[in-house]
Design a protein around this motif. Structure first.
Motif, PDB file in Angstrom:
ATOM      1  N   ARG A 139       7.582  19.029  -6.595  1.00 48.41           N
ATOM      2  CA  ARG A 139       6.961  20.372  -6.622  1.00 48.41           C
ATOM      3  C   ARG A 139       6.290  20.618  -8.042  1.00 48.41           C
ATOM      4  NH1 ARG A 139       4.955  23.535  -3.165  1.00 48.41           N
ATOM      5  NH2 ARG A 139       6.748  23.405  -2.014  1.00 48.41           N
ATOM      6  N   LEU A 140       5.080  20.552  -8.230  1.00 44.23           N
ATOM      7  CA  LEU A 140       4.539  20.642  -9.435  1.00 44.23           C
ATOM      8  C   LEU A 140       4.043  22.144  -9.836  1.00 44.23           C
ATOM      9  CD1 LEU A 140       3.587  19.505 -12.223  1.00 44.23           C
ATOM     10  CD2 LEU A 140       1.558  18.529 -11.128  1.00 44.23           C
ATOM     11  N   SER A 141       4.679  22.802 -10.931  1.00 40.02           N
ATOM     12  CA  SER A 141       4.306  24.159 -11.465  1.00 40.02           C
ATOM     13  C   SER A 141       3.677  23.997 -12.676  1.00 40.02           C
ATOM     14  CB  SER A 141       5.308  25.106 -11.188  1.00 40.02           C
ATOM     15  OG  SER A 141       5.622  25.309 -10.002  1.00 40.02           O
ATOM     16  N   ILE A 142       2.403  24.288 -12.741  1.00 37.23           N
ATOM     17  CA  ILE A 142       1.848  24.529 -14.221  1.00 37.23           C
ATOM     18  C   ILE A 142       1.907  25.939 -14.684  1.00 37.23           C
ATOM     19  CG2 ILE A 142       0.047  23.570 -15.699  1.00 37.23           C
ATOM     20  CD1 ILE A 142       1.713  21.379 -14.352  1.00 37.23           C
ATOM     21  N   ASP A 147      -3.568  22.982 -10.716  1.00 36.17           N
ATOM     22  CA  ASP A 147      -3.014  21.641 -10.374  1.00 36.17           C
ATOM     23  C   ASP A 147      -1.659  21.761  -9.774  1.00 36.17           C
ATOM     24  OD1 ASP A 147      -4.416  20.042 -13.123  1.00 36.17           O
ATOM     25  OD2 ASP A 147      -5.477  20.070 -11.026  1.00 36.17           O
ATOM     26  N   SER A 148      -1.152  22.945  -9.776  1.00 35.97           N
ATOM     27  CA  SER A 148       0.106  23.281  -9.199  1.00 35.97           C
ATOM     28  C   SER A 148       0.261  22.984  -7.602  1.00 35.97           C
ATOM     29  CB  SER A 148       0.495  24.840  -9.438  1.00 35.97           C
ATOM     30  OG  SER A 148       0.735  24.889 -10.920  1.00 35.97           O
ATOM     31  N   SER A 149       0.969  22.369  -7.099  1.00 44.47           N
ATOM     32  CA  SER A 149       1.017  22.029  -5.820  1.00 44.47           C
ATOM     33  C   SER A 149       2.204  21.208  -5.415  1.00 44.47           C
ATOM     34  CB  SER A 149      -0.176  21.233  -5.227  1.00 44.47           C
ATOM     35  OG  SER A 149      -0.253  21.089  -3.992  1.00 44.47           O
ATOM     36  N   PHE A 150       2.402  20.779  -4.317  1.00 45.16           N
ATOM     37  CA  PHE A 150       3.404  19.710  -3.561  1.00 45.16           C
ATOM     38  C   PHE A 150       2.864  18.518  -3.367  1.00 45.16           C
ATOM     39  CE2 PHE A 150       7.561  19.073  -2.273  1.00 45.16           C
ATOM     40  CZ  PHE A 150       7.732  18.598  -1.017  1.00 45.16           C
ATOM     41  N   TYR A 151       3.348  17.463  -4.254  1.00 45.82           N
ATOM     42  CA  TYR A 151       2.767  16.091  -4.147  1.00 45.82           C
ATOM     43  C   TYR A 151       3.436  15.430  -3.464  1.00 45.82           C
ATOM     44  CZ  TYR A 151      -0.903  17.674  -7.649  1.00 45.82           C
ATOM     45  OH  TYR A 151      -1.862  18.403  -8.322  1.00 45.82           O
ATOM     46  N   THR A 191       2.767   5.048  -9.176  1.00 43.87           N
ATOM     47  CA  THR A 191       3.132   6.132 -10.167  1.00 43.87           C
ATOM     48  C   THR A 191       1.695   6.902 -10.167  1.00 43.87           C
ATOM     49  OG1 THR A 191       2.334   5.053 -12.353  1.00 43.87           O
ATOM     50  CG2 THR A 191       4.707   5.130 -11.569  1.00 43.87           C
ATOM     51  N   LEU A 192       1.735   8.365 -10.138  1.00 41.30           N
ATOM     52  CA  LEU A 192       0.809   9.356 -10.167  1.00 41.30           C
ATOM     53  C   LEU A 192       0.942  10.014 -11.268  1.00 41.30           C
ATOM     54  CD1 LEU A 192      -1.397  10.989  -9.030  1.00 41.30           C
ATOM     55  CD2 LEU A 192       0.052  12.213  -7.720  1.00 41.30           C
ATOM     56  N   THR A 193      -0.021   9.903 -12.343  1.00 44.18           N
ATOM     57  CA  THR A 193       0.155  10.959 -13.583  1.00 44.18           C
ATOM     58  C   THR A 193      -1.005  11.906 -13.385  1.00 44.18           C
ATOM     59  OG1 THR A 193       0.773   8.993 -14.891  1.00 44.18           O
ATOM     60  CG2 THR A 193      -0.075  10.864 -16.122  1.00 44.18           C
ATOM     61  N   VAL A 194      -0.638  13.188 -13.457  1.00 43.07           N
ATOM     62  CA  VAL A 194      -1.592  14.356 -13.727  1.00 43.07           C
ATOM     63  C   VAL A 194      -1.849  14.612 -15.023  1.00 43.07           C
ATOM     64  CG1 VAL A 194      -2.080  16.729 -12.908  1.00 43.07           C
ATOM     65  CG2 VAL A 194      -0.452  15.052 -11.444  1.00 43.07           C
ATOM     66  N   THR A 195      -3.106  14.232 -15.421  1.00 41.41           N
ATOM     67  CA  THR A 195      -3.336  14.489 -16.720  1.00 41.41           C
ATOM     68  C   THR A 195      -4.044  15.813 -17.171  1.00 41.41           C
ATOM     69  OG1 THR A 195      -5.417  13.581 -16.673  1.00 41.41           O
ATOM     70  CG2 THR A 195      -4.055  11.923 -16.998  1.00 41.41           C
ATOM     71  N   SER A 196      -3.774  16.119 -18.402  1.00 41.22           N
ATOM     72  CA  SER A 196      -3.889  17.606 -18.858  1.00 41.22           C
ATOM     73  C   SER A 196      -3.803  18.756 -17.721  1.00 41.22           C
ATOM     74  CB  SER A 196      -5.461  17.421 -19.464  1.00 41.22           C
ATOM     75  OG  SER A 196      -5.664  18.886 -19.962  1.00 41.22           O
ATOM     76  N   THR A 232       0.928  -1.051  -0.058  1.00 46.87           N
ATOM     77  CA  THR A 232       0.049   0.127   0.098  1.00 46.87           C
ATOM     78  C   THR A 232       0.952   1.192  -0.075  1.00 46.87           C
ATOM     79  OG1 THR A 232      -1.892  -1.093   1.287  1.00 46.87           O
ATOM     80  CG2 THR A 232      -1.785   1.217   1.003  1.00 46.87           C
ATOM     81  N   MET A 233       0.536   2.144  -0.990  1.00 47.57           N
ATOM     82  CA  MET A 233       1.318   3.558  -1.026  1.00 47.57           C
ATOM     83  C   MET A 233       0.066   4.557  -1.013  1.00 47.57           C
ATOM     84  SD  MET A 233       4.500   2.880  -3.706  1.00 47.57           S
ATOM     85  CE  MET A 233       5.754   1.968  -3.382  1.00 47.57           C
ATOM     86  N   PHE A 234       0.439   5.513  -0.340  1.00 47.34           N
ATOM     87  CA  PHE A 234      -0.309   6.826  -0.304  1.00 47.34           C
ATOM     88  C   PHE A 234       0.143   8.104  -1.301  1.00 47.34           C
ATOM     89  CE2 PHE A 234      -2.911   4.702   2.991  1.00 47.34           C
ATOM     90  CZ  PHE A 234      -1.990   3.781   3.582  1.00 47.34           C
ATOM     91  N   TRP A 235      -0.923   8.919  -2.017  1.00 52.01           N
ATOM     92  CA  TRP A 235      -0.818   9.910  -2.542  1.00 52.01           C
ATOM     93  C   TRP A 235      -1.259  10.911  -1.757  1.00 52.01           C
ATOM     94  CZ3 TRP A 235       3.201  10.525  -5.919  1.00 52.01           C
ATOM     95  CH2 TRP A 235       3.632   9.208  -6.656  1.00 52.01           C
ATOM     96  N   TYR A 236      -0.406  12.201  -1.472  1.00 46.62           N
ATOM     97  CA  TYR A 236      -0.884  13.593  -0.789  1.00 46.62           C
ATOM     98  C   TYR A 236      -0.733  14.747  -1.646  1.00 46.62           C
ATOM     99  CZ  TYR A 236      -0.887  10.567   3.424  1.00 46.62           C
ATOM    100  OH  TYR A 236      -1.130   9.526   4.396  1.00 46.62           O
ATOM    101  N   ARG A 237      -1.429  15.715  -1.522  1.00 44.85           N
ATOM    102  CA  ARG A 237      -1.175  17.012  -1.790  1.00 44.85           C
ATOM    103  C   ARG A 237      -0.996  17.763  -0.587  1.00 44.85           C
ATOM    104  NH1 ARG A 237      -5.079  18.637  -6.534  1.00 44.85           N
ATOM    105  NH2 ARG A 237      -6.734  18.229  -5.104  1.00 44.85           N
ATOM    106  N   GLN A 238      -0.169  18.891  -0.834  1.00 46.87           N
ATOM    107  CA  GLN A 238      -0.069  19.892   0.036  1.00 46.87           C
ATOM    108  C   GLN A 238       0.286  21.310  -0.427  1.00 46.87           C
ATOM    109  OE1 GLN A 238       3.586  19.581   2.719  1.00 46.87           O
ATOM    110  NE2 GLN A 238       2.371  20.350   4.464  1.00 46.87           N
ATOM    111  N   PHE A 239      -0.763  22.026  -0.301  1.00 46.56           N
ATOM    112  CA  PHE A 239      -0.586  23.424  -0.528  1.00 46.56           C
ATOM    113  C   PHE A 239      -0.015  24.250   0.237  1.00 46.56           C
ATOM    114  CE2 PHE A 239      -3.095  23.342  -4.329  1.00 46.56           C
ATOM    115  CZ  PHE A 239      -4.125  22.352  -4.088  1.00 46.56           C
TER     116      PHE A 239
END
Lengths: 115, 112
Positions: free
Chosen positions: A111-114, A88-92, A78-83, A32-39
Motif C-alpha cells: 500500500r503506497l501513500s504519497i 501514484d498512491s495505490s496498491f501495488y 523490484t519496482l521503483t516508483v521514481t519521484s 517471469t514476474m508481473f507487476w499490477y496496480r489496483q485502485f
C-alpha cells in the motif's frame, strides 16, 4: 509451495521521494514476474512484465521511466516508483508464474501513500 | 476491445446455500480461465484453472464451468460459509504471453 513475498507491505512518504518495492519467490524460481496496480474497488491492472536478465515489457500508458523494474535474479524483481506524487498512491501487487498456462502466485501487495 | 464482466458488485447469500458467480467476456479467446480469491488488503489467491477444452472442474466445495460458445464461466461454491466471504476474480489467459486479464471481481458476503 509457490510462495511470493512482497516488501514493504505499507509505505507512506513525501511527494518527490522514490520508493522501491521488492518481490521475491521464496521456494521456486521465476523467470517471469508481473507487476499490477489496483485502485480501490477496482480490478488488477497489469503494469509490466518483468523478465529475468532482460528489460521489462510495459503495458500501454505505463511510463517506464516512472516505474523502474529490475529482475536481477530468478527469485527477485523490484519496482521503483521514481519521484512519486500523490496520484501514484495505490496498491501495488506482484506475482510470479511457474510456467505457461499455470496460475500466478501473488504477493500480499504494497500500500503506497504519497503525501 | 477486450472486455470481462463479472455479475453484480456484491452477492449476499445465506450460509449453507450455493453461491454462483458469473464471468462473461467478449473479443477474447482464452486458452485458460482462472479464478482467484482476494481478501481486503491482500493479494489474490489462486483457486481453480480450467482449460478451453474442459467443460467443468471441481475442487472440494468449488466448481467451475467454462462455455467457450457462450463466452462464459460460472463459479460455484456449495455449502457456503461466512469464511467464504471475499472478492472473487476471474482472469483470462491467452496461453502465449501468460499475461492475465482480470475481471472486475464479485464481492461475496455469506451471512449466518
Amino acid at each position: 509451495g509457490a510462495v511470493v513475498s512482497q516488501h514493504p507491505s505499507w509505505v507512506i512518504c513525501k511527494s518527490g521521494t522514490s520508493v522501491k518495492i521488492e518481490c521475491r519467490s521464496l521456494d521456486f524460481q521465476a523467470t517471469t514476474m508481473f507487476w499490477y496496480r489496483q485502485f480501490p474497488k477496482q480490478s488488477l491492472m497489469l503494469m509490466a512484465t518483468s523478465n529475468e536478465g532482460s528489460k521489462a515489457t510495459y503495458e500501454q500508458g505505463v511510463e517506464k521511466d516512472k516505474f523502474l523494474i529490475n529482475h536481477a535474479s530468478l527469485t527477485l524483481s523490484t519496482l521503483t516508483v521514481t519521484s512519486a506524487h500523490p496520484e501514484d498512491s495505490s496498491f501495488y501487487i506482484c506475482s510470479a508464474e511457474t510456467g505457461t498456462g499455470q496460475p500466478q502466485h501473488f504477493g500480499d501487495g504494497t500500500r503506497l501513500s504519497i503525501l | 476491445s477486450q472486455k470481462i464482466e463479472q455479475n453484480s458488485e456484491a452477492l449476499n447469500i445465506q450460509e449453507g446455500k450455493t453461491a454462483t458467480l458469473t464471468c462473461n467476456y467478449t473479443n477474447y479467446s482464452p486458452a485458460y480461465l482462472q479464478w482467484y480469491r482476494q481478501d481486503p488488503g491482500r493479494g489474490p489467491v489462486f483457486l481453480l484453472l480450467i482449460r478451453e477444452n474442459e467443460k467443468e472442474k471441481r475442487k472440494e466445495r468449488l466448481k467451475v464451468t467454462f462455455d467457450t460458445t457462450l463466452k462464459q464461466s460460472l463459479f460455484h461454491i456449495t455449502a457456503s460459509q461466512p469464511a467464504d466471504s471475499a472478492t472473487y476474480l476471474c482472469a483470462l489467459d491467452p496461453g502465449t504471453a501468460s499475461k492475465l486479464t482480470f475481471g472486475t471481481g464479485t464481492r461475496l458476503q455469506v451471512t449466518l
